[in-house]
Design a protein around this motif. Structure first.
Motif, PDB file in Angstrom:
ATOM      1  N   THR A 183      -4.860  -0.992   2.653  1.00 46.43           N
ATOM      2  CA  THR A 183      -4.536  -2.067   1.643  1.00 46.43           C
ATOM      3  C   THR A 183      -4.667  -1.219   0.495  1.00 46.43           C
ATOM      4  OG1 THR A 183      -5.235  -4.011   1.059  1.00 46.43           O
ATOM      5  CG2 THR A 183      -7.062  -2.648   1.417  1.00 46.43           C
ATOM      6  N   ILE A 184      -4.254  -2.267  -0.715  1.00 46.54           N
ATOM      7  CA  ILE A 184      -4.195  -1.832  -2.299  1.00 46.54           C
ATOM      8  C   ILE A 184      -5.855  -1.545  -2.883  1.00 46.54           C
ATOM      9  CG2 ILE A 184      -1.937  -2.795  -2.389  1.00 46.54           C
ATOM     10  CD1 ILE A 184      -3.611  -5.022  -3.869  1.00 46.54           C
ATOM     11  N   ARG A 185      -5.656  -0.727  -4.018  1.00 44.02           N
ATOM     12  CA  ARG A 185      -7.116  -0.371  -4.385  1.00 44.02           C
ATOM     13  C   ARG A 185      -7.947   0.243  -3.784  1.00 44.02           C
ATOM     14  NH1 ARG A 185      -5.545  -5.438  -6.560  1.00 44.02           N
ATOM     15  NH2 ARG A 185      -6.705  -6.749  -5.016  1.00 44.02           N
ATOM     16  N   ARG A 186      -7.340   1.046  -2.713  1.00 42.28           N
ATOM     17  CA  ARG A 186      -8.136   2.283  -1.879  1.00 42.28           C
ATOM     18  C   ARG A 186      -7.947   3.509  -2.312  1.00 42.28           C
ATOM     19  NH1 ARG A 186     -10.157  -2.299  -1.283  1.00 42.28           N
ATOM     20  NH2 ARG A 186     -10.678  -2.981   0.879  1.00 42.28           N
ATOM     21  N   TRP A 187      -6.567   3.880  -2.691  1.00 45.31           N
ATOM     22  CA  TRP A 187      -6.154   5.221  -2.831  1.00 45.31           C
ATOM     23  C   TRP A 187      -6.773   6.131  -4.039  1.00 45.31           C
ATOM     24  CZ3 TRP A 187      -4.054   8.319  -6.556  1.00 45.31           C
ATOM     25  CH2 TRP A 187      -3.338   9.736  -5.966  1.00 45.31           C
ATOM     26  N   THR A 205       0.971  -1.185   0.212  1.00 42.01           N
ATOM     27  CA  THR A 205      -0.231   0.174  -0.017  1.00 42.01           C
ATOM     28  C   THR A 205       0.847   1.063   0.094  1.00 42.01           C
ATOM     29  OG1 THR A 205      -1.798  -1.302   1.228  1.00 42.01           O
ATOM     30  CG2 THR A 205      -1.962   1.197   1.332  1.00 42.01           C
ATOM     31  N   ARG A 206       0.560   2.077  -0.979  1.00 41.37           N
ATOM     32  CA  ARG A 206       1.461   3.470  -0.987  1.00 41.37           C
ATOM     33  C   ARG A 206       0.877   4.557  -0.001  1.00 41.37           C
ATOM     34  NH1 ARG A 206       1.495   5.990  -5.646  1.00 41.37           N
ATOM     35  NH2 ARG A 206       3.818   6.582  -5.470  1.00 41.37           N
ATOM     36  N   LEU A 207       1.514   4.701   1.176  1.00 43.48           N
ATOM     37  CA  LEU A 207       1.016   5.539   2.200  1.00 43.48           C
ATOM     38  C   LEU A 207       1.267   6.835   1.792  1.00 43.48           C
ATOM     39  CD1 LEU A 207      -0.527   4.979   4.637  1.00 43.48           C
ATOM     40  CD2 LEU A 207       1.513   5.289   5.793  1.00 43.48           C
ATOM     41  N   VAL A 208       0.772   7.660   0.729  1.00 43.73           N
ATOM     42  CA  VAL A 208       1.103   8.902   0.326  1.00 43.73           C
ATOM     43  C   VAL A 208      -0.431   9.700   0.076  1.00 43.73           C
ATOM     44  CG1 VAL A 208       2.955   8.249  -1.200  1.00 43.73           C
ATOM     45  CG2 VAL A 208       0.721   8.138  -2.317  1.00 43.73           C
ATOM     46  N   GLY A 209      -0.039  11.001   0.070  1.00 42.59           N
ATOM     47  CA  GLY A 209      -1.225  11.962  -0.175  1.00 42.59           C
ATOM     48  C   GLY A 209      -1.534  12.238  -1.596  1.00 42.59           C
ATOM     49  N   GLU A 210      -2.220  13.618  -2.003  1.00 39.17           N
ATOM     50  CA  GLU A 210      -2.703  13.671  -3.091  1.00 39.17           C
ATOM     51  C   GLU A 210      -1.660  13.735  -4.142  1.00 39.17           C
ATOM     52  OE1 GLU A 210      -5.305  16.589  -3.895  1.00 39.17           O
ATOM     53  OE2 GLU A 210      -6.489  16.036  -1.947  1.00 39.17           O
ATOM     54  N   SER A 211      -0.535  14.076  -3.881  1.00 38.60           N
ATOM     55  CA  SER A 211       0.541  14.258  -4.860  1.00 38.60           C
ATOM     56  C   SER A 211       1.095  12.783  -5.388  1.00 38.60           C
ATOM     57  CB  SER A 211       1.859  14.959  -4.334  1.00 38.60           C
ATOM     58  OG  SER A 211       2.425  14.134  -3.171  1.00 38.60           O
ATOM     59  N   GLY A 212       0.738  11.883  -4.670  1.00 34.65           N
ATOM     60  CA  GLY A 212       1.281  10.575  -4.878  1.00 34.65           C
ATOM     61  C   GLY A 212       2.917  10.122  -4.644  1.00 34.65           C
ATOM     62  N   ARG A 213       3.297  11.174  -3.891  1.00 36.20           N
ATOM     63  CA  ARG A 213       4.908  11.001  -3.487  1.00 36.20           C
ATOM     64  C   ARG A 213       4.906  11.336  -1.940  1.00 36.20           C
ATOM     65  NH1 ARG A 213       4.648   8.893  -7.476  1.00 36.20           N
ATOM     66  NH2 ARG A 213       5.457   9.140  -9.339  1.00 36.20           N
ATOM     67  N   ALA A 214       6.095  10.720  -1.419  1.00 37.69           N
ATOM     68  CA  ALA A 214       6.518  10.958  -0.131  1.00 37.69           C
ATOM     69  C   ALA A 214       7.945  11.663  -0.106  1.00 37.69           C
ATOM     70  CB  ALA A 214       6.548   9.922   0.889  1.00 37.69           C
ATOM     71  N   ASP A 215       7.781  12.794   0.796  1.00 33.34           N
ATOM     72  CA  ASP A 215       9.246  13.688   0.861  1.00 33.34           C
ATOM     73  C   ASP A 215       9.669  13.542   2.178  1.00 33.34           C
ATOM     74  OD1 ASP A 215       7.459  15.034   2.035  1.00 33.34           O
ATOM     75  OD2 ASP A 215       7.558  17.000   0.988  1.00 33.34           O
ATOM     76  N   GLY A 254      11.701  11.086   3.148  1.00 36.41           N
ATOM     77  CA  GLY A 254      12.919  10.200   3.217  1.00 36.41           C
ATOM     78  C   GLY A 254      12.769   8.766   3.582  1.00 36.41           C
ATOM     79  N   LEU A 255      11.679   8.296   3.801  1.00 40.52           N
ATOM     80  CA  LEU A 255      11.361   7.013   4.129  1.00 40.52           C
ATOM     81  C   LEU A 255      10.428   6.571   2.913  1.00 40.52           C
ATOM     82  CD1 LEU A 255      10.406   7.143   8.017  1.00 40.52           C
ATOM     83  CD2 LEU A 255      12.470   6.571   6.942  1.00 40.52           C
ATOM     84  N   PRO A 256      10.538   5.066   2.813  1.00 39.87           N
ATOM     85  CA  PRO A 256       9.921   4.438   1.796  1.00 39.87           C
ATOM     86  C   PRO A 256       8.395   4.726   1.766  1.00 39.87           C
ATOM     87  CG  PRO A 256      11.171   2.929   2.967  1.00 39.87           C
ATOM     88  CD  PRO A 256      11.140   3.936   3.782  1.00 39.87           C
ATOM     89  N   GLU A 257       7.780   4.855   0.553  1.00 44.99           N
ATOM     90  CA  GLU A 257       6.346   4.982   0.249  1.00 44.99           C
ATOM     91  C   GLU A 257       5.645   3.882   0.859  1.00 44.99           C
ATOM     92  OE1 GLU A 257       5.931   6.484  -3.709  1.00 44.99           O
ATOM     93  OE2 GLU A 257       7.107   8.164  -3.462  1.00 44.99           O
ATOM     94  N   GLN A 258       6.006   2.774   0.370  1.00 41.98           N
ATOM     95  CA  GLN A 258       5.016   1.650   0.714  1.00 41.98           C
ATOM     96  C   GLN A 258       4.986   1.381   1.938  1.00 41.98           C
ATOM     97  OE1 GLN A 258       6.718  -1.422  -1.714  1.00 41.98           O
ATOM     98  NE2 GLN A 258       5.312  -1.239  -3.704  1.00 41.98           N
ATOM     99  N   LEU A 259       3.789   0.722   2.359  1.00 44.80           N
ATOM    100  CA  LEU A 259       3.383   0.618   4.103  1.00 44.80           C
ATOM    101  C   LEU A 259       4.460  -0.277   4.689  1.00 44.80           C
ATOM    102  CD1 LEU A 259       1.543   1.403   6.435  1.00 44.80           C
ATOM    103  CD2 LEU A 259       0.276  -0.629   5.588  1.00 44.80           C
ATOM    104  N   GLY A 260       4.862  -1.507   4.057  1.00 41.39           N
ATOM    105  CA  GLY A 260       5.466  -2.592   4.874  1.00 41.39           C
ATOM    106  C   GLY A 260       6.974  -1.786   5.167  1.00 41.39           C
ATOM    107  N   PRO A 261       7.671  -1.417   3.869  1.00 38.15           N
ATOM    108  CA  PRO A 261       8.949  -0.894   4.201  1.00 38.15           C
ATOM    109  C   PRO A 261       8.999   0.551   5.163  1.00 38.15           C
ATOM    110  CG  PRO A 261       8.894  -1.501   1.823  1.00 38.15           C
ATOM    111  CD  PRO A 261       7.338  -1.835   2.585  1.00 38.15           C
ATOM    112  N   PHE A 262       7.953   1.249   5.015  1.00 36.51           N
ATOM    113  CA  PHE A 262       7.916   2.337   5.927  1.00 36.51           C
ATOM    114  C   PHE A 262       7.866   1.845   7.242  1.00 36.51           C
ATOM    115  CE2 PHE A 262       5.062   5.479   8.145  1.00 36.51           C
ATOM    116  CZ  PHE A 262       5.798   6.491   7.908  1.00 36.51           C
ATOM    117  N   LEU A 263       6.925   1.110   7.575  1.00 32.04           N
ATOM    118  CA  LEU A 263       6.893   0.652   8.993  1.00 32.04           C
ATOM    119  C   LEU A 263       8.204   0.032   9.587  1.00 32.04           C
ATOM    120  CD1 LEU A 263       3.219  -0.729   9.206  1.00 32.04           C
ATOM    121  CD2 LEU A 263       4.048   1.433   9.811  1.00 32.04           C
TER     122      LEU A 263
END
Length: 718
Positions: free
Chosen positions: A175-179, A77-87, A89-98
């Protein structure tokens, strides 16, 4: 369904009841809610882009302990806002981010609790989720599947608690297919799943609270974690974290109730606060009810709405739902329920004051229906509820749910609730909030005006339809039950005297038939030479092996001695072709009988044993490969009977077939290739030959133990 008689006027008692309900709170601890408390600050997050951005900021501030409670969770799951990007310095995907987050903050722990889903969701779920969240975290990210609910019930709450200071509740899983953004563009470049496959616009609502409400939600999450069998670690005093800077505070010091549906509770009772609080709120309505919900099939709620509309002719209702359900199975299970829900208002004679609509987005020639997944209700701009509960039967009494119910205590609170409603309607229609506010008295007419334009967004009427297929009729009661299915209780009704006598008769017949082949006149037919002569007639034909394999299948069903078939096949087809054919025949016969045993007995056996005993059985059967090998090499029961009994257990088919292959191979090989030598060994046995045979036996058991280790490792990976 009986039509509701239409009342032409309100009598004095009805008017008094309405005013009494309106003036008193619907948040009654121990009845309509679990806890009544205060949300120091509140924000309503419209759609996943807003929620994911706010949650990411909150998690970045987490110091001590995070709970994530969900129906589903996906590491990609890409834990990102409207821009679709995270700034950050941590991974965008939920598992690697946590995982990166706990490395950044060594004192932080994250507990993830997800429903242990039933098998038909397997294709939609992530493979090996636990490892993808916990790898390399030294146990500071813990992932657990919640399997404590009765069969047919689901852990459906969607809660995230951060340090007991902030909490998120609503309809959105991580989860996926929600954003999606609130624009709900018909085609959005970032609205893709991990395989790059696009999905339809997706709408949902989550809310964020601070203060006592967050603290009580933390207690609720901790209780769910404990109820799922997980330990609660010693913890220091929880730290207050900052409200995410990019999230506007929409209301302060709002009374809020926490309502649950819960079936994991003492004495098999069910907590039904969601249903009771919803009915209480509906009975207090005097003006306008706004609903967003994925499923509408709870006839009890339809009845309450219709009766309130009859009591109070000024009440209007707007229901925003999906055009279609998200899968074929959901359509089969839920469409009839929605049709009956809508038809209830026609029968009550109030259909002119309720609208069922679905949102549509356009982009050029492309048009897409927005998937409405939210679970939201607003009553007279006084009561706002956001949570996980659908308007279906299972959310009222079969699943675990959690809703927040905000109750306006001031004009500022009413303005907040009204603003949420106006904003949601406006974003579906491509309007600004002010346009909806100015057309409050002609809202239905405004929706009709918007639908006649060529704008990029509109709301269209949902058609009431009913499926007449046999599958739909069968699936609906199971897919949308009013109470947990409680298969253990059903099993106690199935295991009656007649059933037990029937099963015992089958077992006795199998054993009796096995003995008959050895100790009655049937033994003349069970002669290896006779069977070999019969098979020899086909030995030169391409159909010879197939005929022999068919003999194993028929023989297995008739409990014919398998050793006779093996010896006859080897003699008729020669050592090597006989070996391969006999092995194939043994495996096919074993598989067929295993499947028969599973169909006859597995569900009944598990239901009879109950949950705890079934788990013990699963641990014993976890040694299945080795157990089957030993039974095959030291036959303590007829071949066919072993196959049927194994099928009636929880032994996996894979372990059964591997154990059968390993256990039968030495004997089949010896009989096929070394038949005469074995007979000579039996007549002229010596200590050296016996020792060699024993060593060969132990060596082969070592190979089988290795196979058991591999099977157990694979099961652990799953």
């Amino acid at each position: 369904m009986e039509p509701v008689e239409r009342s032409e006027r309100l009598d004095a008692n009805a008017i008094g009841e309405v005013h009494l309900l309106q003036s008193s709170s619907t948040l009654i601890p121990g009845d309509t809610v679990w806890r009544r408390c205060e949300a120091r600050r509140v924000a309503v997050l419209n759609d996943a882009a807003a929620y994911f951005a706010a949650l990411r900021q909150a998690l970045l501030e987490a110091q001590d302990l995070v709970y994530i409670i969900g129906w589903d969770i996906h590491s990609q799951t890409r834990l990102v806002g409207e821009s679709g990007r995270a700034d950050d310095g941590l991974p965008e995907q939920l598992g690697p981010f946590l995982r990166a987050l706990v490395h950044r903050r060594p004192a932080l722990r994250i507990n993830i609790l997800v429903w242990d889903f039933v098998s038909f969701y397997a294709s939609e779920r992530e493979w090996n989720s636990a490892t993808k969240f916990t790898a390399g975290t030294d146990g500071r990210v813990r992932f657990h599947f919640d399997s404590t609910l009765p069969f047919g019930s689901a852990q459906h709450q969607k809660i995230v608690c951060v340090d007991g200071s902030l909490a998120f509740v609503g309809g959105l899983d991580l989860t996926i297919r929600r954003w999606d953004t609130s624009d709900h563009c018909a085609d959005h470049a970032l609205r893709r799943d991990p395989q790059g496959k696009p999905y339809l616009p997706f709408h949902d609502v989550q809310c964020m609270v601070e203060g006592d409400a967050a603290a009580w939600l933390f207690d609720l999450a901790q209780g769910r974690w404990r109820a799922a069998g997980q330990q609660i670690e010693d913890q220091c005093a929880l730290k207050s974290i900052r409200w995410p800077a990019t999230v506007p505070v929409e209301a302060e010091h709002v009374p809020v109730g926490i309502a649950r549906t819960d079936v994991v509770c003492p004495a098999g009772s069910t907590i039904r606060e969601v249903e009771r609080s919803m009915i209480a709120a509906i009975r207090s309505a005097t003006s306008f009810v706004y609903i967003e919900n994925q499923f509408t099939s709870a006839i009890k709620i339809a009845r309450e709405l219709a009766e309130q509309m009859l009591r109070v002719p000024s009440v209007r209702v707007l229901v925003v739902a999906p055009k279609l359900h998200s899968s074929w199975l959901e359509s089969q299970a839920m469409q009839n329920g929605r049709g009956a829900f809508i038809d209830y208002f026609n029968a009550a004679g109030v259909a002119d004051r309720i609208r069922f609509v679905y949102p549509v987005s356009r982009s050029g020639d492309t048009e897409a229906a927005v998937m409405v997944h939210s679970k939201l209700m607003i009553i007279d701009d006084r009561i706002l509820r956001i949570g996980s509960a659908n308007l279906n039967n299972r959310s009222m009494g079969a699943d675990s749910e959690c809703d927040l119910i905000f109750e306006a205590a001031s004009d500022q609170h009413r303005d907040f609730v009204a603003s949420v409603r106006h904003r949601l309607i406006a974003h579906f229609c491509g309007l600004d909030e002010q346009a909806v506010t100015q057309n409050e008295d002609r809202l239905f007419a405004l929706l009709d005006d918007v639908s006649r334009t060529d704008g990029t967004k509109t709301l269209r009427d949902v058609e009431s339809s009913v499926l007449t297929s046999t599958l739909a009729t069968m699936v609906q009661p199971v897919a949308d039950p009013e109470l947990p299915l409680h298969l253990e209780r059903a099993a106690s009704r199935m295991w009656r005297t007649k059933t037990l006598i029937g099963i015992a008769s089958i077992a006795v017949a199998l054993v009796g038939l096995a003995m008959a082949w050895s100790y009655t006149s049937l033994s003349d037919l069970a002669d290896a030479g006779r069977i070999s002569t019969l098979l020899s007639a086909y030995s030169q034909s391409v159909w010879g092996p197939a005929f022999a394999i068919a003999a194993f299948v028929v023989g297995g069903l008739a409990v014919f001695p398998v050793l006779v078939l093996i010896a006859a096949t080897a003699a008729a087809l020669g050592p090597w072709l006989g070996f391969v054919t006999a092995l194939a025949g043994v495996l096919l016969s074993a598989c067929i009988l295993f499947v028969i045993g599973r169909g006859l007995g597995r569900e009944r056996l598990q239901q009879l044993l109950g949950r705890r005993a079934a788990r013990i059985q699963e641990r014993v059967v976890g040694k299945g490969v080795l157990a089957v090998v030993i039974i095959r090499m030291i036959p303590i029961a007829p071949f066919s009977l072993v196959n049927v009994v194994a099928g009636a257990s929880t032994l996996p088919l894979r372990d059964f077939l591997v154990g059968t292959l390993l256990g039968m191979t030495p004997g089949i090989l010896a009989m096929a290739v070394l038949g005469a030598q074995i007979a000579d060994l039996a007549r002229n046995a010596s200590w050296s030959s016996i020792l060699l045979l024993a060593l060969a036996f132990l060596g082969w058991l070592g190979v089988c133990a290795g196979a058991q280790f591999v099977a157990a490792w694979l099961a652990g990976r799953r």
